[in-house]
Motif scaffolding. Structure first.
Motif, PDB file in Angstrom:
ATOM      1  N   VAL A  82       0.839  -1.203   0.000  1.00  0.00           N
ATOM      2  CA  VAL A  82       0.000   0.000   0.000  1.00  0.00           C
ATOM      3  C   VAL A  82       0.873   1.251   0.000  1.00  0.00           C
ATOM      4  O   VAL A  82       0.507   2.278  -0.569  1.00  0.00           O
ATOM      5  CB  VAL A  82      -0.940  -0.009   1.223  1.00  0.00           C
ATOM      6  N   ALA A  83       2.041   1.164   0.599  1.00  0.00           N
ATOM      7  CA  ALA A  83       2.937   2.328   0.680  1.00  0.00           C
ATOM      8  C   ALA A  83       3.484   2.725  -0.677  1.00  0.00           C
ATOM      9  O   ALA A  83       4.241   3.678  -0.779  1.00  0.00           O
ATOM     10  CB  ALA A  83       4.092   2.023   1.621  1.00  0.00           C
ATOM     11  N   GLU A  84       3.085   2.052  -1.745  1.00  0.00           N
ATOM     12  CA  GLU A  84       3.606   2.355  -3.067  1.00  0.00           C
ATOM     13  C   GLU A  84       3.080   3.677  -3.608  1.00  0.00           C
ATOM     14  O   GLU A  84       3.465   4.119  -4.677  1.00  0.00           O
ATOM     15  CB  GLU A  84       3.275   1.215  -4.038  1.00  0.00           C
ATOM     16  N   SER A  85       2.182   4.361  -2.863  1.00  0.00           N
ATOM     17  CA  SER A  85       1.762   5.699  -3.260  1.00  0.00           C
ATOM     18  C   SER A  85       2.989   6.579  -3.405  1.00  0.00           C
ATOM     19  O   SER A  85       3.774   6.737  -2.484  1.00  0.00           O
ATOM     20  CB  SER A  85       0.828   6.301  -2.203  1.00  0.00           C
ATOM     21  N   ARG A  86       3.178   7.209  -4.576  1.00  0.00           N
ATOM     22  CA  ARG A  86       4.451   7.858  -4.886  1.00  0.00           C
ATOM     23  C   ARG A  86       4.485   9.342  -4.607  1.00  0.00           C
ATOM     24  O   ARG A  86       5.493   9.977  -4.821  1.00  0.00           O
ATOM     25  CB  ARG A  86       4.781   7.656  -6.371  1.00  0.00           C
ATOM     26  N   ARG A  87       3.380   9.929  -4.157  1.00  0.00           N
ATOM     27  CA  ARG A  87       3.341  11.387  -4.077  1.00  0.00           C
ATOM     28  C   ARG A  87       4.440  11.951  -3.187  1.00  0.00           C
ATOM     29  O   ARG A  87       5.158  12.864  -3.572  1.00  0.00           O
ATOM     30  CB  ARG A  87       1.968  11.840  -3.582  1.00  0.00           C
ATOM     31  N   GLY A  88       4.598  11.406  -1.976  1.00  0.00           N
ATOM     32  CA  GLY A  88       5.637  11.914  -1.098  1.00  0.00           C
ATOM     33  C   GLY A  88       7.024  11.621  -1.636  1.00  0.00           C
ATOM     34  O   GLY A  88       7.916  12.467  -1.578  1.00  0.00           O
ATOM     35  N   GLY A 186       1.609  16.476  -1.580  1.00  0.00           N
ATOM     36  CA  GLY A 186       2.447  16.507  -2.756  1.00  0.00           C
ATOM     37  C   GLY A 186       3.352  17.709  -2.874  1.00  0.00           C
ATOM     38  O   GLY A 186       4.108  17.821  -3.833  1.00  0.00           O
ATOM     39  N   GLN A 187       3.308  18.612  -1.917  1.00  0.00           N
ATOM     40  CA  GLN A 187       4.182  19.783  -1.927  1.00  0.00           C
ATOM     41  C   GLN A 187       5.314  19.572  -0.923  1.00  0.00           C
ATOM     42  O   GLN A 187       5.073  19.223   0.226  1.00  0.00           O
ATOM     43  CB  GLN A 187       3.399  21.050  -1.583  1.00  0.00           C
ATOM     44  N   THR A 200      11.269  28.175   6.696  1.00  0.00           N
ATOM     45  CA  THR A 200      10.626  27.110   5.943  1.00  0.00           C
ATOM     46  C   THR A 200      10.631  27.505   4.474  1.00  0.00           C
ATOM     47  O   THR A 200      10.138  28.582   4.114  1.00  0.00           O
ATOM     48  CB  THR A 200       9.177  26.883   6.424  1.00  0.00           C
ATOM     49  N   TYR A 201      11.182  26.638   3.616  1.00  0.00           N
ATOM     50  CA  TYR A 201      11.332  26.946   2.200  1.00  0.00           C
ATOM     51  C   TYR A 201      10.567  25.920   1.368  1.00  0.00           C
ATOM     52  O   TYR A 201      10.704  24.712   1.574  1.00  0.00           O
ATOM     53  CB  TYR A 201      12.799  26.917   1.784  1.00  0.00           C
ATOM     54  N   ARG A 202       9.785  26.422   0.429  1.00  0.00           N
ATOM     55  CA  ARG A 202       9.067  25.528  -0.483  1.00  0.00           C
ATOM     56  C   ARG A 202      10.034  25.050  -1.562  1.00  0.00           C
ATOM     57  O   ARG A 202      10.695  25.864  -2.224  1.00  0.00           O
ATOM     58  CB  ARG A 202       7.888  26.274  -1.107  1.00  0.00           C
ATOM     59  N   LEU A 203      10.130  23.737  -1.762  1.00  0.00           N
ATOM     60  CA  LEU A 203      11.124  23.192  -2.677  1.00  0.00           C
ATOM     61  C   LEU A 203      10.940  23.698  -4.099  1.00  0.00           C
ATOM     62  O   LEU A 203      11.919  23.899  -4.820  1.00  0.00           O
ATOM     63  CB  LEU A 203      11.070  21.657  -2.654  1.00  0.00           C
ATOM     64  N   SER A 204       9.699  23.915  -4.526  1.00  0.00           N
ATOM     65  CA  SER A 204       9.453  24.348  -5.900  1.00  0.00           C
ATOM     66  C   SER A 204       9.956  25.762  -6.156  1.00  0.00           C
ATOM     67  O   SER A 204      10.059  26.179  -7.310  1.00  0.00           O
ATOM     68  CB  SER A 204       7.960  24.264  -6.219  1.00  0.00           C
ATOM     69  N   ARG A 205      10.281  26.509  -5.105  1.00  0.00           N
ATOM     70  CA  ARG A 205      10.779  27.872  -5.285  1.00  0.00           C
ATOM     71  C   ARG A 205      12.300  27.952  -5.191  1.00  0.00           C
ATOM     72  O   ARG A 205      12.872  29.037  -5.246  1.00  0.00           O
ATOM     73  CB  ARG A 205      10.152  28.795  -4.229  1.00  0.00           C
ATOM     74  N   ILE A 206      12.961  26.808  -5.058  1.00  0.00           N
ATOM     75  CA  ILE A 206      14.416  26.759  -5.046  1.00  0.00           C
ATOM     76  C   ILE A 206      14.893  26.553  -6.480  1.00  0.00           C
ATOM     77  O   ILE A 206      14.583  25.542  -7.104  1.00  0.00           O
ATOM     78  CB  ILE A 206      14.936  25.638  -4.132  1.00  0.00           C
ATOM     79  N   SER A 207      15.636  27.517  -7.023  1.00  0.00           N
ATOM     80  CA  SER A 207      16.095  27.427  -8.412  1.00  0.00           C
ATOM     81  C   SER A 207      17.507  26.867  -8.523  1.00  0.00           C
ATOM     82  O   SER A 207      17.936  26.489  -9.617  1.00  0.00           O
ATOM     83  CB  SER A 207      16.030  28.805  -9.072  1.00  0.00           C
ATOM     84  N   ALA A 208      18.248  26.828  -7.431  1.00  0.00           N
ATOM     85  CA  ALA A 208      19.591  26.244  -7.422  1.00  0.00           C
ATOM     86  C   ALA A 208      19.928  25.841  -5.995  1.00  0.00           C
ATOM     87  O   ALA A 208      19.485  26.480  -5.043  1.00  0.00           O
ATOM     88  CB  ALA A 208      20.630  27.236  -7.950  1.00  0.00           C
TER      89      ALA A 208
END
Length: 324
Positions: A82-88, A186-187, A200-208
Motif C-alpha cells: 500500500v505504501a507504493e503511493s508515490r506522491r511523497g 504533494g508539496q 521554511t522553504y518551499r522546494l518548488s521555489r528553489i532554483s539552485a
C-alpha cells in the motif's frame, strides 16, 4: 546505476512474465537501445532471459531466480504494498527508487504472501490524483538535481546554499542549516535555520542548490512532526493573514474550511446557516475562496471583500448580457 537497473529489469520480467523492449524502456526510464544492451548483459551473466517473436512477443524469463523475504506476516507485506503511493517520494526525488524497491520487495515475498497481499493491495487506494468532483491534484515539478542536492545536505548534516524566490520576489542566494524535509499533499518543504532563526522553504521555489562541506548548526536529534506543527501554528497566527466574517450554507462548510487557513469562531444561526470567522493567506486568497461558493455564502466583513465580489459579479453579468 546499471547494476540496480539490471535487478529492476529482472524483477519486472518476473512480475509480468513477458514485456516488450519498449515497455521495459518506459518502466526503467531509459532508451530501447539501453534495454537491449541490458538484456545481452543478463544473458551473458547466465540469467535465462529469452525473446519471443510475433505479435504478442517480448522478453521473458525461465522460472527461477527467487529469494524469499522471511519474517514478514501478511499485514506487514500489505502495508509495504500500500505504501507504493508515490506522491511523497516524488516530492523528495525518490519516485524511481521507491518503484525499484517495491519491485524487489514483491519479488522476494514468499509466494503465498505475495499473491494474497498483492490482491488485497488492489482493494486499497491512497491519495488518488482526483477527488469525487474530478478536481485534479497538480504535483509540483521540481528538478531532480535540486531535490537530490537538498536531500544530501539534509541527510549529511551539512550547510546548504540555495537560490530561493519568495512569493512575487526575485531569487536571492542564502546559506541555511537544513533540519529536515516535509511533504504535504504533494508539496515539498525544507525546514531549516538561518542565522539562528527558523525558516521554511518551499522546494518548488528553489532554483539552485549546493551542499557545502561545513557542518550544519542544528540539533543532533529532531522531532520533525512537532517542528512542523509548531511552524504551521505560527504561520496561521502571524504574517499578513486576512480575517473574514462570513455566513455559509451548511452544505458548503467542508469546502470553505478546506480552503481557509484557520477557523477562529463558528456558530449556527436561526435559519440553519453557519456564521464563521476565518483567516486566509492574503486578499487574493480570500476573494478566490469566497467566489467559489457563489450564492451559498455571504461575506459580512471586511467591506473591501464585499466590494470585490460585487465588482466581479457585475463584470460577469455584463459579459453574458452581450450577444454571442
Amino acid at each position: 546505476m546499471r547494476a540496480d537497473r539490471l535487478v529492476s529489469l529482472v524483477l519486472l520480467l518476473r512480475r509480468h512474465d513477458r514485456l516488450t523492449a519498449d515497455t521495459l524502456a518506459r518502466e526503467l526510464e531509459v532508451s530501447t537501445r539501453t534495454v537491449l544492451r541490458d538484456i545481452e548483459a543478463l544473458s551473458a551473466a547466465g540469467v535465462p532471459v529469452y525473446a519471443e517473436r510475433g505479435r504478442h512477443g517480448g522478453f521473458a524469463l525461465l522460472p527461477g531466480f527467487r529469494t524469499e523475504l522471511t519474517g514478514l506476516n501478511h499485514d506487514e507485506a500489505l502495508a509495504l504494498l500500500v505504501a507504493e503511493s508515490r506522491r511523497g517520494a516524488q516530492a523528495f526525488g525518490l519516485g524511481s527508487a521507491l518503484a525499484s524497491a517495491m519491485l524487489k520487495v514483491v519479488d522476494a515475498l514468499p509466494e503465498h504472501y505475495r499473491d494474497t497481499a498483492t490482491g488485497a493491495a488492489e482493494r486499497l487506494l491512497l491519495d488518488p490524483d482526483t477527488d469525487l468532483l474530478a478536481r485534479r491534484h497538480v504535483a509540483e515539478e521540481i528538478p531532480a538535481a535540486i531535490v537530490a542536492e537538498v536531500r544530501r545536505a539534509v541527510l549529511a548534516g551539512h550547510k546548504l546554499r540555495i537560490d530561493y524566490a519568495a512569493a512575487d520576489q526575485d531569487p536571492q542566494r542564502r546559506v541555511v542549516d537544513p533540519i529536515g524535509l516535509v511533504t504535504v499533499r504533494g508539496q515539498g518543504y525544507l525546514l531549516a535555520m538561518r542565522a539562528g532563526t527558523d525558516r521554511t522553504y518551499r522546494l518548488s521555489r528553489i532554483s539552485a542548490a549546493r551542499e557545502l562541506p561545513e557542518p550544519a548548526q542544528r540539533p543532533e536529534h529532531v522531532d520533525l512532526d512537532r517542528v512542523w506543527q509548531e511552524r504551521s501554528r505560527r504561520f496561521r497566527e502571524g504574517g499578513e493573514l486576512v480575517l473574514v466574517a462570513v455566513r455559509v450554507h451548511p452544505a458548503r462548510r467542508a469546502e470553505l474550511l478546506g480552503t481557509a487557513v484557520q477557523v477562529r469562531t463558528e456558530a449556527t444561526e436561526a435559519d440553519g446557516w453557519l456564521r464563521l470567522a476565518l483567516t486566509f493567506q492574503d486578499r487574493r486568497h480570500a476573494e478566490w475562496a469566497m467566489w467559489q461558493l457563489g450564492a451559498d455564502s455571504e461575506v459580512l466583513a471586511p467591506q473591501w471583500l464585499r466590494t470585490g465580489l460585487r465588482d466581479r459579479a457585475e463584470a460577469l453579468l455584463a459579459h453574458y448580457r452581450s450577444a454571442p
